[in-house]
Design a protein around this motif. Structure first.
Motif, PDB file in Angstrom:
ATOM      1  N   UNK A  18       0.792  -1.378  -0.132  1.00 28.67           N
ATOM      2  CA  UNK A  18      -0.121  -0.049  -0.096  1.00 28.67           C
ATOM      3  C   UNK A  18       0.739   1.180  -0.014  1.00 28.67           C
ATOM      4  N   UNK A  19       0.482   2.233  -0.699  1.00 26.54           N
ATOM      5  CA  UNK A  19       1.065   3.618  -0.663  1.00 26.54           C
ATOM      6  C   UNK A  19       0.404   4.363   0.537  1.00 26.54           C
ATOM      7  N   UNK A  20       1.508   4.565   1.570  1.00 23.27           N
ATOM      8  CA  UNK A  20       0.987   5.604   2.768  1.00 23.27           C
ATOM      9  C   UNK A  20       1.836   6.791   3.083  1.00 23.27           C
ATOM     10  N   UNK A  21       1.224   7.638   2.890  1.00 12.07           N
ATOM     11  CA  UNK A  21       2.158   9.208   2.832  1.00 12.07           C
ATOM     12  C   UNK A  21       3.426   9.071   1.970  1.00 12.07           C
ATOM     13  N   UNK A  22       3.242   8.415   0.908  1.00 12.72           N
ATOM     14  CA  UNK A  22       4.436   8.407  -0.145  1.00 12.72           C
ATOM     15  C   UNK A  22       5.165   7.154   0.090  1.00 12.72           C
ATOM     16  N   UNK A  23       5.065   6.635   1.214  1.00 13.12           N
ATOM     17  CA  UNK A  23       5.895   5.300   1.393  1.00 13.12           C
ATOM     18  C   UNK A  23       5.195   4.306   1.041  1.00 13.12           C
ATOM     19  N   UNK A  24       6.130   3.063   0.462  1.00  9.53           N
ATOM     20  CA  UNK A  24       5.429   1.868   0.096  1.00  9.53           C
ATOM     21  C   UNK A  24       5.501   1.034   1.571  1.00  9.53           C
ATOM     22  N   UNK A  25       4.235   0.577   2.139  1.00  4.85           N
ATOM     23  CA  UNK A  25       4.205  -0.120   3.040  1.00  4.85           C
ATOM     24  C   UNK A  25       3.710  -1.571   2.699  1.00  4.85           C
ATOM     25  N   UNK A 105       4.615  -5.456   9.405  1.00  2.15           N
ATOM     26  CA  UNK A 105       4.341  -4.726   8.392  1.00  2.15           C
ATOM     27  C   UNK A 105       5.745  -3.677   8.283  1.00  2.15           C
ATOM     28  N   UNK A 106       5.938  -3.572   7.162  1.00  2.87           N
ATOM     29  CA  UNK A 106       7.271  -3.246   6.823  1.00  2.87           C
ATOM     30  C   UNK A 106       7.363  -1.928   5.780  1.00  2.87           C
ATOM     31  N   UNK A 107       8.340  -1.059   6.051  1.00  2.00           N
ATOM     32  CA  UNK A 107       8.429   0.217   5.109  1.00  2.00           C
ATOM     33  C   UNK A 107       9.331  -0.276   3.956  1.00  2.00           C
ATOM     34  N   UNK A 108       8.935  -0.576   2.806  1.00  2.00           N
ATOM     35  CA  UNK A 108       9.579  -0.922   1.751  1.00  2.00           C
ATOM     36  C   UNK A 108      10.974  -0.160   1.581  1.00  2.00           C
TER      37      UNK A 108
END
Lengths: 131, 254
Positions: A18-25, A105-108
Motif C-alpha cells: 500500500x502507498x501511505x504518505x508517499x511510502x510503500x508499506x 508491516x514494513x516500510x519497503x
C-alpha cells in the motif's frame, strides 16, 4: 485485503503493498498453503520493530510438530509493526492467514525486491506443483 | 510397515566419538548449512562426553528448574523443536537432507520421521526387540519438560515407553533431523528407563548403529560411504561451537 491482490515469494510468504504518505508499506504473512503444510503451529518468533529485513533472508521462525522452520522475508524493508497477538493465538493463521494472521508491516526500502515476487495466479500454479 | 520413499542417492556416514554438547549441535548445523549446496545426504551417529541436557529451540531456559535431577548437567539449546532431552546412555543420530523446495511450506519432513523410526524398528527386531510406532498424538503431555515424557505421532515406543523421538530444523533448503535412542537409564533422568530395562536386553551401541544404518539404507534406498566433515564444514562447526552453541547468549536466549 484480498489474496488475489497480494504478491508471493517462492518460499510461501505473501506481501500486500500500500502507498501511505508517499511510502510503500508492505503487510507480510504466510500463505494458506504454507499454514496447511506446516500443520499444528505451536511457537512463533517475530522480528523486532525497527529491524531491517531483506528479501530472501530469515525474519522469524515457527515450530510445528517438533520442526523449527525459518520464515523468509519477501521484501527489503524496515519493520514498523508486528502482530504481537499472533504468537499467543497461532490458530488465527489457520482461520485467517490473509487477514488477522498478518505477521508484520514494513516500510519497503528497495522497490526492486518486489519484482522477484509472483502474482496470485502464478503462485497458485506453484502450489499445485509443490502440493 | 509404511511405504518406502526411495531417495536413490549416495550418502555420507559420519560416526563421531563422544563430544561436548555444543560441538555436537554445531556439527549438525554445519552439515545442514551445506547439505543443499553439496547436494549430499548425511547420516551421522554421535555420543555425548558427559550427561548433557538439550533444550528444544523454543523452550525457556528457566524451565529446567522443574527437573531437579539434571541441575548439575551442562546444557545446550538445540536448533530443533520439541522438549528437553537428557543425553547420557543413548545413541544419537542426525540425518541431513537437501530439501526438495525451500521456505515455509512443502518438503518431505513428516515422512522422514516415519522412515527413520521404521528403520529403527527394523533394526531392533534383529535383536529380538519388537518396538512400535506411536500412531496418534497423545494430548495433555505437550507441556511435559522432557521430550521422552511427551507422546507425538511416530515416536518409537517399547512396552508403552518412548525409547526414541526426533525433531527437525529446516533451513538453507535443507532438513536436519536428529533424535535419540535411549539405551539405558541415567541418574540425571531416572524417569526415562530406556531399552535395557524394558526389554532386558543390553544393546551394544556399535551393533545398533550398524543395524540402524543398514535399515535406513535399505528403506530409503541410500548407499552410505563412511566419511568425515569437509574442511568447510569443520570450519563452520568450530565457528558455530564457539560463537553460538557454546555461548550463554544462545543457550539462555529465552
Amino acid at each position: 485485503m484480498k489474496p488475489e491482490e497480494f504478491l508471493y515469494a517462492e518460499s510461501h510468504e505473501w506481501a500486500f503493498i500500500e502507498e501511505v504518505n508517499g511510502d510503500k508499506i508492505a503487510t507480510v504473512g504466510i500463505s494458506a498453503f504454507a499454514v496447511e503444510q506446516l500443520t499444528d503451529l505451536v511457537f512463533m518468533e517475530l522480528p523486532e520493530i525497527g529491524s531491517m529485513i531483506e528479501s530472501g533472508s530469515e525474519f522469524g521462525e515457527v515450530e510445528s510438530v517438533k520442526a523449527v522452520s525459518s520464515l523468509y522475508s519477501p521484501i527489503d524493508g524496515e519493520v514498523i509493526q508486528v502482530n504481537t497477538d499472533l504468537p499467543d493465538s497461532l490458530e488465527i493463521l489457520n482461520e485467517d492467514p490473509y487477514g488477522a494472521g498478518w505477521i508484520l508491516k514494513a516500510k519497503v526500502t528497495d522497490d526492486s525486491s518486489l519484482s522477484k515476487l509472483a502474482d496470485y495466479t502464478t503462485y497458485q500454479k506453484q502450489c499445485g506443483e509443490d502440493g | 510397515m509404511g511405504s518406502k520413499s526411495n531417495l536413490r542417492m549416495d550418502g555420507r556416514l559420519i560416526i563421531d566419538r563422544p563430544q561436548e554438547g555444543s560441538r555436537n549441535m554445531a556439527v549438525d548445523e554445519a552439515i545442514m548449512m551445506r547439505a543443499f549446496e553439496l547436494n549430499v545426504l548425511t547420516l551421522r551417529f554421535y555420543q555425548w562426553q558427559q550427561p548433557t541436557l538439550s533444550l528444544g529451540y523454543f523452550q525457556n531456559y528457566r524451565s529446567r528448574v522443574q527437573h531437579a535431577e539434571s541441575q548439575s548437567c551442562s546444557v545446550v539449546r538445540r536448533n530443533s523443536g520439541g522438549g528437553a532431552i537428557l543425553h547420557d546412555d543413548e545413541l544419537t543420530y542426525s540425518l541431513s537432507v537437501p530439501a526438495t523446495t525451500s521456505g515455509s511450506g512443502t518438503d518431505r519432513s513428516s515422512s522422514l520421521y516415519q522412515e527413520v523410526h521404521l528403520s529403527l524398528l527394523d533394526a531392533l527386531s534383529g535383536f529380538g526387540i519388537q518396538a512400535e510406532i506411536n500412531p496418534t498424538h497423545q494430548p495433555g503431555l505437550e507441556s511435559e519438560f522432557l521430550c521422552f515424557q511427551r507422546r507425538a505421532v511416530n515416536d518409537v515406543l517399547l512396552g508403552g515407553h518412548k525409547i526414541c523421538g526426533s525433531a527437525q530444523r529446516k533451513k538453507n533448503q535443507a532438513i536436519s533431523q536428529h533424535g535419540s535412542l535411549v539405551l539405558g537409564s541415567s541418574a540425571a533422568a531416572p524417569q526415562i528407563i530406556g531399552t535395557e530395562v524394558i526389554s532386558g536386553i543390553r544393546l551394544e551401541r556399535m551393533e545398533v548403529l550398524k543395524g540402524w544404518k543398514e535399515a535406513i539404507s535399505s528403506r530409503l534406498g541410500i548407499h552410505f560411504q563412511e566419511a568425515e566433515l569437509t574442511d568447510c564444514e569443520e570450519f563452520d562447526a568450530q565457528r558455530l561451537q564457539k560463537g553460538k552453541f557454546g555461548t550463554v547468549k544462545w543457550n539462555q536466549r529465552r
